[in-house]
Design a protein around this motif. Structure first.
Motif, PDB file in Angstrom:
ATOM      1  N   TRP A 104      92.685 100.111  80.044  1.00 35.26           N
ATOM      2  CA  TRP A 104      92.131  99.637  81.312  1.00 35.26           C
ATOM      3  C   TRP A 104      91.944  98.121  81.284  1.00 35.26           C
ATOM      4  O   TRP A 104      92.298  97.426  82.235  1.00 35.26           O
ATOM      5  CB  TRP A 104      90.802 100.332  81.597  1.00 35.26           C
ATOM      6  CG  TRP A 104      90.157  99.896  82.878  1.00 35.26           C
ATOM      7  CD1 TRP A 104      90.392 100.389  84.124  1.00 35.26           C
ATOM      8  CD2 TRP A 104      89.179  98.865  83.039  1.00 35.26           C
ATOM      9  NE1 TRP A 104      89.615  99.732  85.051  1.00 35.26           N
ATOM     10  CE2 TRP A 104      88.862  98.784  84.404  1.00 35.26           C
ATOM     11  CE3 TRP A 104      88.539  98.003  82.147  1.00 35.26           C
ATOM     12  CZ2 TRP A 104      87.928  97.883  84.902  1.00 35.26           C
ATOM     13  CZ3 TRP A 104      87.616  97.108  82.646  1.00 35.26           C
ATOM     14  CH2 TRP A 104      87.320  97.055  84.019  1.00 35.26           C
ATOM     15  N   ALA A 105      91.388  97.593  80.196  1.00 40.25           N
ATOM     16  CA  ALA A 105      91.156  96.151  80.082  1.00 40.25           C
ATOM     17  C   ALA A 105      92.477  95.383  80.163  1.00 40.25           C
ATOM     18  O   ALA A 105      92.575  94.376  80.874  1.00 40.25           O
ATOM     19  CB  ALA A 105      90.431  95.832  78.781  1.00 40.25           C
ATOM     20  N   TYR A 106      93.481  95.846  79.461  1.00 40.13           N
ATOM     21  CA  TYR A 106      94.788  95.186  79.515  1.00 40.13           C
ATOM     22  C   TYR A 106      95.368  95.262  80.924  1.00 40.13           C
ATOM     23  O   TYR A 106      95.949  94.304  81.420  1.00 40.13           O
ATOM     24  CB  TYR A 106      95.745  95.805  78.497  1.00 40.13           C
ATOM     25  CG  TYR A 106      95.747  95.084  77.175  1.00 40.13           C
ATOM     26  CD1 TYR A 106      96.804  94.267  76.807  1.00 40.13           C
ATOM     27  CD2 TYR A 106      94.683  95.206  76.285  1.00 40.13           C
ATOM     28  CE1 TYR A 106      96.812  93.601  75.598  1.00 40.13           C
ATOM     29  CE2 TYR A 106      94.675  94.538  75.076  1.00 40.13           C
ATOM     30  CZ  TYR A 106      95.749  93.741  74.741  1.00 40.13           C
ATOM     31  OH  TYR A 106      95.747  93.064  73.549  1.00 40.13           O
ATOM     32  N   ASN A 107      95.199  96.392  81.578  1.00 38.77           N
ATOM     33  CA  ASN A 107      95.708  96.550  82.935  1.00 38.77           C
ATOM     34  C   ASN A 107      95.065  95.551  83.890  1.00 38.77           C
ATOM     35  O   ASN A 107      95.700  95.092  84.836  1.00 38.77           O
ATOM     36  CB  ASN A 107      95.479  97.986  83.409  1.00 38.77           C
ATOM     37  CG  ASN A 107      96.166  98.272  84.708  1.00 38.77           C
ATOM     38  OD1 ASN A 107      95.619  98.035  85.780  1.00 38.77           O
ATOM     39  ND2 ASN A 107      97.375  98.794  84.610  1.00 38.77           N
ATOM     40  N   GLN A 108      93.815  95.175  83.633  1.00 37.42           N
ATOM     41  CA  GLN A 108      93.115  94.219  84.494  1.00 37.42           C
ATOM     42  C   GLN A 108      93.757  92.842  84.468  1.00 37.42           C
ATOM     43  O   GLN A 108      93.587  92.056  85.400  1.00 37.42           O
ATOM     44  CB  GLN A 108      91.639  94.100  84.085  1.00 37.42           C
ATOM     45  CG  GLN A 108      90.856  95.392  84.191  1.00 37.42           C
ATOM     46  CD  GLN A 108      91.059  96.092  85.525  1.00 37.42           C
ATOM     47  OE1 GLN A 108      90.677  95.588  86.567  1.00 37.42           O
ATOM     48  NE2 GLN A 108      91.689  97.260  85.492  1.00 37.42           N
ATOM     49  N   VAL A 109      94.493  92.545  83.402  1.00 36.83           N
ATOM     50  CA  VAL A 109      95.185  91.252  83.313  1.00 36.83           C
ATOM     51  C   VAL A 109      96.699  91.419  83.472  1.00 36.83           C
ATOM     52  O   VAL A 109      97.475  90.544  83.102  1.00 36.83           O
ATOM     53  CB  VAL A 109      94.835  90.493  82.011  1.00 36.83           C
ATOM     54  CG1 VAL A 109      93.360  90.110  82.001  1.00 36.83           C
ATOM     55  CG2 VAL A 109      95.202  91.288  80.779  1.00 36.83           C
ATOM     56  N   GLY A 110      97.095  92.579  84.018  1.00 33.74           N
ATOM     57  CA  GLY A 110      98.498  92.794  84.348  1.00 33.74           C
ATOM     58  C   GLY A 110      99.384  93.221  83.200  1.00 33.74           C
ATOM     59  O   GLY A 110     100.603  93.166  83.310  1.00 33.74           O
ATOM     60  N   LYS A 111      98.788  93.685  82.100  1.00 34.34           N
ATOM     61  CA  LYS A 111      99.581  94.144  80.955  1.00 34.34           C
ATOM     62  C   LYS A 111      99.461  95.647  80.816  1.00 34.34           C
ATOM     63  O   LYS A 111      98.367  96.207  80.891  1.00 34.34           O
ATOM     64  CB  LYS A 111      99.109  93.492  79.659  1.00 34.34           C
ATOM     65  CG  LYS A 111      99.473  92.052  79.521  1.00 34.34           C
ATOM     66  CD  LYS A 111      99.157  91.590  78.111  1.00 34.34           C
ATOM     67  CE  LYS A 111      99.721  90.208  77.869  1.00 34.34           C
ATOM     68  NZ  LYS A 111      99.547  89.826  76.461  1.00 34.34           N
ATOM     69  N   SER A 112     100.578  96.289  80.579  1.00 36.09           N
ATOM     70  CA  SER A 112     100.593  97.729  80.353  1.00 36.09           C
ATOM     71  C   SER A 112     100.781  97.983  78.860  1.00 36.09           C
ATOM     72  O   SER A 112     101.709  97.450  78.247  1.00 36.09           O
ATOM     73  CB  SER A 112     101.738  98.355  81.148  1.00 36.09           C
ATOM     74  OG  SER A 112     101.784  99.737  80.912  1.00 36.09           O
ATOM     75  N   GLY A 151      91.410  89.687  72.214  1.00 32.47           N
ATOM     76  CA  GLY A 151      92.370  90.510  72.934  1.00 32.47           C
ATOM     77  C   GLY A 151      93.213  91.383  72.027  1.00 32.47           C
ATOM     78  O   GLY A 151      93.826  92.345  72.491  1.00 32.47           O
TER      79      GLY A 151
END
Length: 97
Positions: A19-27, A50
């Motif tokens: 979820w945290a990575y998704n918040q910065v556009g990373k899958s 990170g």
């Protein structure tokens, strides 16, 4: 913490990291094992905020390194997301996505 939860109101450990990575556009992969085996391996003395730290052999738990020897993670049932020392549990490996 809720097993299998991916946020934003409840998480399991890998649900929080993905979820945290998704918040910065990373899958990134969804499960702790897939996260631990994905990305680029990083030595502990080269960690950057990170990076994903996995714990226990088999990478049954993951956390996000936040700097200054600290991690943020969803620990277990009934425990809110928290910040702990990087050595809170036995480290398996670290990766960077």
């Amino acid at each position: 913490y809720v097993w299998g939860a991916t946020g934003p109101s409840s998480f399991d450990c890998s649900g929080l990291t993905s979820w945290a990575y998704n918040q910065v556009g990373k899958s990134i992969p969804r499960t702790s094992g897939a996260q631990a085996s994905g990305g680029t391996p990083v030595s502990l003395n080269a960690l950057q905020p990170g990076d994903i730290i996995s714990y226990y052999s088999g990478a049954s738990h993951v956390a996000i390194y936040i700097g200054d020897g600290k991690i943020v993670h969803a620990v277990n049932e009934g425990t809110p997301v928290q910040v702990n020392d990087i050595n809170y549990m036995p480290i398996n490996n670290a990766v960077r996505f």
